[in-house]
Design a protein around this motif. Structure first.
Motif, mmCIF file in Angstrom:
data_model
loop_
_atom_site.group_PDB
_atom_site.id
_atom_site.type_symbol
_atom_site.label_atom_id
_atom_site.label_comp_id
_atom_site.label_asym_id
_atom_site.label_seq_id
_atom_site.Cartn_x
_atom_site.Cartn_y
_atom_site.Cartn_z
ATOM 1 N N UNK A 53 0.831 -1.203 0.000
ATOM 2 C CA UNK A 53 0.000 0.000 0.000
ATOM 3 C C UNK A 53 0.871 1.260 0.000
ATOM 4 N N UNK A 54 1.953 1.260 0.810
ATOM 5 C CA UNK A 54 2.859 2.415 0.847
ATOM 6 C C UNK A 54 3.531 2.630 -0.498
ATOM 7 N N UNK A 55 3.920 1.519 -1.155
ATOM 8 C CA UNK A 55 4.569 1.633 -2.470
ATOM 9 C C UNK A 55 3.620 2.222 -3.496
ATOM 10 N N UNK A 56 2.345 1.825 -3.457
ATOM 11 C CA UNK A 56 1.357 2.397 -4.390
ATOM 12 C C UNK A 56 1.197 3.898 -4.167
ATOM 13 N N UNK A 57 1.179 4.313 -2.881
ATOM 14 C CA UNK A 57 1.064 5.748 -2.594
ATOM 15 C C UNK A 57 2.265 6.516 -3.126
ATOM 16 N N UNK A 61 2.384 9.579 -5.903
ATOM 17 C CA UNK A 61 3.043 10.865 -5.678
ATOM 18 C C UNK A 61 4.061 11.158 -6.769
ATOM 19 N N UNK A 62 4.813 10.137 -7.196
ATOM 20 C CA UNK A 62 5.796 10.328 -8.258
ATOM 21 C C UNK A 62 5.122 10.728 -9.564
ATOM 22 N N UNK A 63 3.970 10.099 -9.881
ATOM 23 C CA UNK A 63 3.248 10.460 -11.103
ATOM 24 C C UNK A 63 2.773 11.903 -11.049
#
Length: 334
Positions: A53-57, A61-63
């Motif tokens: 879940x943290x990686x998806x967030x 943010x990067x996008x």
């Protein structure tokens, strides 16, 4: 014989409960181990879910940052175009103002000539009033033209001042945009150094000096040679993998390079190289070749040699010479 058989049978029956207790204890231990394993699996699944879940967030943010940077790039391009247009108009207006100033100078000369002619005519004859009146009319016309040109010059000067202010404002905005790109590159440099520090935290002879990551030559090359040792090639391969991870996140519109600087000490060398210039340059080029072989884009690499003219330690001890023999990595703008 009968007493012996009865005694043997009695001993066998007494041993049986002990076996049952041992088997029961073993079964309980196995059950407990299985229970601990199941609980461990549950906790591991929860931890993995949270990390996913943290990686998806972070990816979201990067996008968003990439989208914002793209919009900033388009805005910078528009500002550059507007600055060029305003600069051209300002130069044109200045040229017109110079032409008007030249006309004013010419008219002033004509007025002076007319004044002289009027004075001469007045002295020559008082009876020629018609000529004097004509000259006065011409002088009045010239004065009116002079006033009109002066007003046009004032308007042109105000226009130039306004456009200069617009150019200054656009320049400030452009500087802010460039500073934002520099700060973005600094953020990726910090991330690169952080990951590299973590990957090589137990490696002696590796340190960060300012905005550079420094490898002592002794952990990469044999003395006087530009050929990497197997251990040195492994270190550069580790650096390449870390750098590729960070480079994949840097936006395409940021002009950046990874500069590899070769440094030597000031002791004369007695190898195949003519001087420390050749040695330091050859070592930097060798590192670049390994990075390219490991998949780093050569468009973002630069090899430079500094010989012994950028020492970290001005001393003349063996330790000072060893510290000055180094390879430095610097993530900078192009």
């Amino acid at each position: 014989m009968a007493r012996r058989n009865r005694r043997s049978s009695h001993n066998t029956l007494n041993a049986w409960p002990g076996y049952v207790d041992a088997l029961s204890t073993l079964l309980m231990v196995v059950t407990f181990v299985l229970l601990v394993f199941v609980l461990g699996q549950q906790f591991l699944s929860i931890a993995l879910s949270r990390r996913t879940h943290s990686l998806d967030q972070l990816r979201q943010q990067l996008a968003a940052l990439e989208h914002t940077l793209s919009m900033t790039q388009d805005r910078n391009h528009q500002l550059d175009t507007l600055v060029a247009s305003l600069t051209t108009e300002r130069d044109k207006t200045k040229a017109e103002a110079d032409a008007l100033s030249a006309q004013i100078g010419t008219l002033n000369g004509v007025v002076a000539q007319k004044d002289q002619a009027l004075a001469a005519a007045s002295q020559a004859t008082q009876s020629d009033s018609a000529t004097i009146a004509q000259l006065k009319a011409q002088l009045e016309q010239l004065n009116q033209q002079l006033q009109a040109i002066g007003q046009a010059l004032d308007i042109a000067k105000k226009d130039v001042t306004s456009r200069d202010q617009q150019i200054a404002d656009l320049g400030n905005k452009l500087n802010v945009a460039l500073a934002d790109k520099v700060n973005t590159l600094k953020r990726y440099r910090s991330e690169f150094f952080g990951r590299l520090r973590e990957a090589l935290k137990n490696q002696k002879g590796v340190e960060i000096v300012g905005d550079r990551f420094v490898f002592q030559s002794s952990i990469l090359f044999p003395q006087g040679s530009a050929d990497l040792t197997p251990a040195g090639e492994k270190e550069i391969a580790t650096l390449a993998q870390t750098f590729k991870q960070v480079a994949s996140q840097i936006p395409a519109d940021i002009p950046w390079i990874l500069r590899i600087d070769g440094h030597a000490d000031r002791q004369p060398i007695h190898t195949a190289f003519a001087s420390n210039w050749e040695l330091s340059s050859a070592r930097a080029i060798t590192v670049v070749k390994v990075l390219v072989k490991e998949g780093v884009d050569p468009h973002h690499l630069a090899a430079t040699g500094f010989s012994d003219y950028q020492p970290l330690d001005p001393g003349s001890t063996s330790a000072a010479f060893a510290r000055n023999r180094r390879i430095e990595f610097r993530l900078t703008d192009r």
